[in-house]
Motif scaffolding. Structure first.
Motif, PDB file in Angstrom:
ATOM      1  N   VAL A  65       0.841  -1.209   0.000  1.00 11.44           N
ATOM      2  CA  VAL A  65       0.000   0.000   0.000  1.00 11.44           C
ATOM      3  C   VAL A  65       0.871   1.252   0.000  1.00 11.44           C
ATOM      4  CG1 VAL A  65      -1.694   1.332   1.304  1.00 11.44           C
ATOM      5  CG2 VAL A  65      -1.928  -1.153   1.126  1.00 11.44           C
ATOM      6  N   LYS A  66       1.924   1.253   0.806  1.00  6.30           N
ATOM      7  CA  LYS A  66       2.834   2.396   0.864  1.00  6.30           C
ATOM      8  C   LYS A  66       3.556   2.601  -0.470  1.00  6.30           C
ATOM      9  CE  LYS A  66       3.831   2.328   5.841  1.00  6.30           C
ATOM     10  NZ  LYS A  66       4.892   2.145   6.873  1.00  6.30           N
ATOM     11  N   ALA A  67       3.916   1.487  -1.122  1.00  6.24           N
ATOM     12  CA  ALA A  67       4.640   1.579  -2.391  1.00  6.24           C
ATOM     13  C   ALA A  67       3.810   2.280  -3.450  1.00  6.24           C
ATOM     14  CB  ALA A  67       5.033   0.184  -2.869  1.00  6.24           C
ATOM     15  N   LEU A  68       2.512   2.069  -3.436  1.00  3.44           N
ATOM     16  CA  LEU A  68       1.638   2.698  -4.417  1.00  3.44           C
ATOM     17  C   LEU A  68       1.541   4.208  -4.223  1.00  3.44           C
ATOM     18  CD1 LEU A  68      -1.268   0.067  -4.467  1.00  3.44           C
ATOM     19  CD2 LEU A  68       0.590   0.335  -6.121  1.00  3.44           C
ATOM     20  N   ARG A  69       1.910   4.663  -3.034  1.00  9.69           N
ATOM     21  CA  ARG A  69       1.836   6.090  -2.722  1.00  9.69           C
ATOM     22  C   ARG A  69       3.211   6.766  -2.686  1.00  9.69           C
ATOM     23  NH1 ARG A  69      -2.122   5.348   2.578  1.00  9.69           N
ATOM     24  NH2 ARG A  69      -3.939   4.485   1.462  1.00  9.69           N
ATOM     25  N   ASP A  70       4.249   5.940  -2.765  1.00  7.76           N
ATOM     26  CA  ASP A  70       5.603   6.462  -2.646  1.00  7.76           C
ATOM     27  C   ASP A  70       6.299   6.421  -4.001  1.00  7.76           C
ATOM     28  OD1 ASP A  70       7.976   7.236  -0.863  1.00  7.76           O
ATOM     29  OD2 ASP A  70       8.735   5.476  -1.910  1.00  7.76           O
ATOM     30  N   ARG A  71       6.680   7.560  -4.509  1.00  9.98           N
ATOM     31  CA  ARG A  71       7.236   7.649  -5.858  1.00  9.98           C
ATOM     32  C   ARG A  71       8.560   6.887  -5.982  1.00  9.98           C
ATOM     33  NH1 ARG A  71       8.288  13.281  -9.254  1.00  9.98           N
ATOM     34  NH2 ARG A  71       9.084  12.272 -11.169  1.00  9.98           N
ATOM     35  N   PHE A  72       9.406   6.980  -4.979  1.00 10.83           N
ATOM     36  CA  PHE A  72      10.720   6.327  -5.047  1.00 10.83           C
ATOM     37  C   PHE A  72      10.561   4.814  -5.122  1.00 10.83           C
ATOM     38  CE2 PHE A  72      14.548   4.423  -3.331  1.00 10.83           C
ATOM     39  CZ  PHE A  72      15.556   5.159  -3.935  1.00 10.83           C
ATOM     40  N   THR A  73       9.770   4.248  -4.209  1.00 11.91           N
ATOM     41  CA  THR A  73       9.582   2.799  -4.187  1.00 11.91           C
ATOM     42  C   THR A  73       8.883   2.321  -5.452  1.00 11.91           C
ATOM     43  OG1 THR A  73       9.396   2.869  -1.765  1.00 11.91           O
ATOM     44  CG2 THR A  73       8.652   0.866  -2.864  1.00 11.91           C
ATOM     45  N   LEU A  74       7.877   3.066  -5.895  1.00 13.22           N
ATOM     46  CA  LEU A  74       7.144   2.686  -7.095  1.00 13.22           C
ATOM     47  C   LEU A  74       8.048   2.703  -8.325  1.00 13.22           C
ATOM     48  CD1 LEU A  74       4.374   1.861  -8.128  1.00 13.22           C
ATOM     49  CD2 LEU A  74       3.851   4.279  -8.507  1.00 13.22           C
ATOM     50  N   THR A  75       8.917   3.706  -8.406  1.00 11.09           N
ATOM     51  CA  THR A  75       9.864   3.765  -9.525  1.00 11.09           C
ATOM     52  C   THR A  75      10.806   2.577  -9.494  1.00 11.09           C
ATOM     53  OG1 THR A  75       9.790   6.189  -9.552  1.00 11.09           O
ATOM     54  CG2 THR A  75      11.680   5.133 -10.614  1.00 11.09           C
ATOM     55  N   PHE A  76      11.311   2.250  -8.314  1.00 12.66           N
ATOM     56  CA  PHE A  76      12.188   1.094  -8.154  1.00 12.66           C
ATOM     57  C   PHE A  76      11.506  -0.180  -8.642  1.00 12.66           C
ATOM     58  CE2 PHE A  76      13.158  -2.600  -5.445  1.00 12.66           C
ATOM     59  CZ  PHE A  76      14.503  -2.783  -5.731  1.00 12.66           C
ATOM     60  N   LEU A  77      10.259  -0.399  -8.217  1.00 16.08           N
ATOM     61  CA  LEU A  77       9.537  -1.607  -8.601  1.00 16.08           C
ATOM     62  C   LEU A  77       9.251  -1.648 -10.100  1.00 16.08           C
ATOM     63  CD1 LEU A  77       7.020  -1.901  -5.624  1.00 16.08           C
ATOM     64  CD2 LEU A  77       9.113  -3.215  -5.994  1.00 16.08           C
ATOM     65  N   LEU A  78       8.911  -0.512 -10.682  1.00 19.71           N
ATOM     66  CA  LEU A  78       8.625  -0.463 -12.113  1.00 19.71           C
ATOM     67  C   LEU A  78       9.874  -0.774 -12.940  1.00 19.71           C
ATOM     68  CD1 LEU A  78       6.271   2.659 -12.372  1.00 19.71           C
ATOM     69  CD2 LEU A  78       5.657   0.266 -12.774  1.00 19.71           C
ATOM     70  N   VAL A  79      10.997  -0.158 -12.557  1.00 22.01           N
ATOM     71  CA  VAL A  79      12.250  -0.389 -13.290  1.00 22.01           C
ATOM     72  C   VAL A  79      12.671  -1.848 -13.181  1.00 22.01           C
ATOM     73  CG1 VAL A  79      14.722   0.146 -13.354  1.00 22.01           C
ATOM     74  CG2 VAL A  79      13.054   1.986 -13.090  1.00 22.01           C
ATOM     75  N   VAL A  80      12.644  -2.384 -11.973  1.00 21.32           N
ATOM     76  CA  VAL A  80      13.045  -3.777 -11.761  1.00 21.32           C
ATOM     77  C   VAL A  80      12.135  -4.721 -12.540  1.00 21.32           C
ATOM     78  CG1 VAL A  80      13.200  -5.627 -10.050  1.00 21.32           C
ATOM     79  CG2 VAL A  80      14.097  -3.361  -9.511  1.00 21.32           C
ATOM     80  N   THR A  81      10.827  -4.465 -12.514  1.00 21.34           N
ATOM     81  CA  THR A  81       9.873  -5.342 -13.186  1.00 21.34           C
ATOM     82  C   THR A  81      10.045  -5.311 -14.702  1.00 21.34           C
ATOM     83  OG1 THR A  81       8.274  -5.016 -11.397  1.00 21.34           O
ATOM     84  CG2 THR A  81       7.429  -5.877 -13.475  1.00 21.34           C
ATOM     85  N   VAL A  82      10.221  -4.118 -15.277  1.00 22.00           N
ATOM     86  CA  VAL A  82      10.393  -3.994 -16.732  1.00 22.00           C
ATOM     87  C   VAL A  82      11.654  -4.718 -17.190  1.00 22.00           C
ATOM     88  CG1 VAL A  82      10.858  -2.385 -18.618  1.00 22.00           C
ATOM     89  CG2 VAL A  82       9.059  -1.874 -16.966  1.00 22.00           C
ATOM     90  N   VAL A  83      12.766  -4.484 -16.493  1.00 24.19           N
ATOM     91  CA  VAL A  83      14.025  -5.132 -16.868  1.00 24.19           C
ATOM     92  C   VAL A  83      13.914  -6.644 -16.683  1.00 24.19           C
ATOM     93  CG1 VAL A  83      16.486  -5.317 -16.353  1.00 24.19           C
ATOM     94  CG2 VAL A  83      15.368  -3.084 -16.302  1.00 24.19           C
ATOM     95  N   THR A  84      13.251  -7.062 -15.619  1.00 21.21           N
ATOM     96  CA  THR A  84      13.046  -8.493 -15.388  1.00 21.21           C
ATOM     97  C   THR A  84      12.310  -9.133 -16.553  1.00 21.21           C
ATOM     98  OG1 THR A  84      13.003  -8.238 -12.971  1.00 21.21           O
ATOM     99  CG2 THR A  84      11.956 -10.207 -13.887  1.00 21.21           C
ATOM    100  N   GLY A  85      11.248  -8.476 -17.022  1.00 21.34           N
ATOM    101  CA  GLY A  85      10.479  -9.011 -18.138  1.00 21.34           C
ATOM    102  C   GLY A  85      11.281  -9.083 -19.416  1.00 21.34           C
ATOM    103  N   LEU A  86      12.055  -8.042 -19.708  1.00 13.46           N
ATOM    104  CA  LEU A  86      12.847  -8.003 -20.934  1.00 13.46           C
ATOM    105  C   LEU A  86      13.894  -9.115 -20.966  1.00 13.46           C
ATOM    106  CD1 LEU A  86      13.407  -4.143 -21.311  1.00 13.46           C
ATOM    107  CD2 LEU A  86      11.880  -5.606 -22.659  1.00 13.46           C
ATOM    108  N   VAL A  87      14.423  -9.439 -19.796  1.00 13.27           N
ATOM    109  CA  VAL A  87      15.452 -10.486 -19.716  1.00 13.27           C
ATOM    110  C   VAL A  87      14.824 -11.866 -19.519  1.00 13.27           C
ATOM    111  CG1 VAL A  87      17.447 -11.321 -18.399  1.00 13.27           C
ATOM    112  CG2 VAL A  87      17.148  -8.873 -18.800  1.00 13.27           C
ATOM    113  N   GLY A  88      13.812 -11.928 -18.653  1.00 12.88           N
ATOM    114  CA  GLY A  88      13.270 -13.215 -18.230  1.00 12.88           C
ATOM    115  C   GLY A  88      12.413 -13.938 -19.250  1.00 12.88           C
ATOM    116  N   VAL A  89      11.577 -13.215 -20.003  1.00 13.04           N
ATOM    117  CA  VAL A  89      10.669 -13.874 -20.948  1.00 13.04           C
ATOM    118  C   VAL A  89      11.425 -14.640 -22.032  1.00 13.04           C
ATOM    119  CG1 VAL A  89       8.882 -13.519 -22.688  1.00 13.04           C
ATOM    120  CG2 VAL A  89       8.738 -12.316 -20.502  1.00 13.04           C
ATOM    121  N   PRO A  90      12.432 -14.041 -22.681  1.00 11.54           N
ATOM    122  CA  PRO A  90      13.195 -14.815 -23.680  1.00 11.54           C
ATOM    123  C   PRO A  90      13.875 -16.050 -23.075  1.00 11.54           C
ATOM    124  CG  PRO A  90      13.627 -12.473 -23.931  1.00 11.54           C
ATOM    125  CD  PRO A  90      12.881 -12.635 -22.651  1.00 11.54           C
TER     126      PRO A  90
END
Length: 263
Positions: A65-90
């Motif tokens: 819940v806090k992450a959805l309201r916190d820009r720093f944490t949300l940015t961290f999660l978005l960056v990690v998730t996007v890079v994970t997908g780009l590497v992990g799916v292939p």
């Protein structure tokens, strides 16, 4: 009573949060208990992460819940998730070929075990001050995402990769474990979605063996076991002797990797 679903769930619930690759453990257990192929077992292992997602959502509900309201944490999660997908799916798409070839999932765990033990020495004897999560830079979040993406390979532990990466970057152990586990939630949801998209037949094969009730029991036991393991690891991470945790987890990874190699 059929205890196979319960065993599958407990294996997932324990191994997901330890550096021993839950995918590999589920592959071995489901392959031998259910008689399914390694590729089907791999896909089923990724689906079983739904139980671990439940553990993380319950344990870290306040953080989510806090992450959805916190820009720093949300940015961290978005960056990690996007890079994970780009590497992990292939890598996931290539997993079938790897498992059918000479690929040995025990080798990555050996490397990770050595890294964790080395990191334990680093934490124990280094005089360098550790940083908090909020001192992480954007490029470091990219590195965490890359490490998490590589965990799509059989034998590569997601928690081991992300936690060890953050520890090597100088992040405090408690923050490394907590935010590694938090980053797991969107990544695991993506892994389950990828599994359903590319290999939905795997669930049908498993359902024929243990039934839909068995799959539900496996997921529930995975969730309950995961809650206990997460709580234990985070309590240890708060102590001054957290380096002992790295030594223990690294040794565990080495032992399991050797057993996996022998199997």
């Amino acid at each position: 009573m059929n205890f196979v679903p319960l065993i599958l769930g407990i294996v997932q619930g324990v191994s997901e949060w330890l550096p021993i690759s839950s995918k590999t453990q589920e592959i071995l257990v489901s392959h031998y208990l259910l008689g399914i192929s390694l590729s089907v077992a791999y896909s089923f292992g990724l689906f079983m992460e739904m139980g671990s997602v439940g553990s993380a959502l319950v344990y870290f509900r306040t953080d989510v819940v806090k992450a959805l309201r916190d820009r720093f944490t949300l940015t961290f999660l978005l960056v990690v998730t996007v890079v994970t997908g780009l590497v992990g799916v292939p890598l996931y798409v290539l997993s079938d070929r790897l498992l059918e070839g000479a690929y040995n999932p025990g080798i990555p765990m050996i490397v990770l075990g050595v890294v964790l033990i080395g990191n334990g020495f680093y934490i124990r004897y280094s005089r360098k001050s550790l940083r908090g999560f909020r001192e992480m830079r954007l490029r470091e979040a990219v590195l965490v995402g890359l490490a998490q993406g590589l965990a799509a390979l059989p034998g590569v532990s997601r928690s081991g990769m992300t936690v060890s990466t953050m520890l090597l970057l100088g992040i405090k152990p408690e923050d490394a474990f907590r935010y590694s586990y938090l980053a797991y939630i969107p990544a695991a949801l993506g892994a389950v979605a990828t599994t359903l998209l590319f290999s939905d037949y795997s669930l049908s094969r498993v359902a024929n063996q243990i039934g839909q009730e068995g799959i539900l029991l496996a997921l529930m036991s995975s969730m309950m076991t995961g809650l206990l393991v997460i709580g234990l690891l985070l309590r240890i991470a708060k102590t001054k002797r957290v380096y002992l945790l790295d030594f223990s987890l690294g040794t565990l990874a080495l032992v399991v990797s050797l057993l996996t190699t022998l199997v």
